[in-house]
Design an enzyme around this catalytic site. Structure first.
Site: not given
Length: 116
Positions: A10-12
């Protein structure tokens, strides 16, 4: 050549890096630290190659929330122990190109480093 991208789902920044790879038709495997963890030997190898200072994400909230005693007097072994305990402290992504690694995501660097 087998390519593996290491990081957190979920890291941008991870999303941008994976989109870049997808958009450029680059096949890769994804290794999620949150679900699969990371081996101490692999972190040590990366540290030897890139330097633990490059791998440790000091800008992230996980590191910032550490007690001051954990942040002070950092050494390679202490940094590796922190990253093993909380993989969110590893800078993302780490792109393993087989013979070399790239830490972080910058489209121009990926364009230069990723050989299709």
């Amino acid at each position: 050549m087998s390519i593996t991208i290491y990081g957190i789902k979920n890291c941008d920044t991870m999303k941008k890096a994976r989109s870049w790879l997808d958009d450029h038709g680059v096949a890769y495997d994804f290794h999620d630290y949150k679900t699969a963890g990371i081996e101490k030997a692999r972190l040590k190898q990366w540290s030897d190659e890139l330097g633990w200072e490059t791998l440790l994400n000091r800008a992230g909230t996980t590191f910032k929330k550490l007690p001051d005693a954990d942040k002070e007097g950092l050494t390679e072994s202490k940094a590796i122990a922190l990253m093993l305990a909380q993989p969110s402290m590893i800078k993302r992504p780490v792109l393993d190109l087989g013979s070399r690694r790239v830490v972080g995501f910058k489209p121009d660097i990926y364009a230069t480093e990723v050989k299709r």
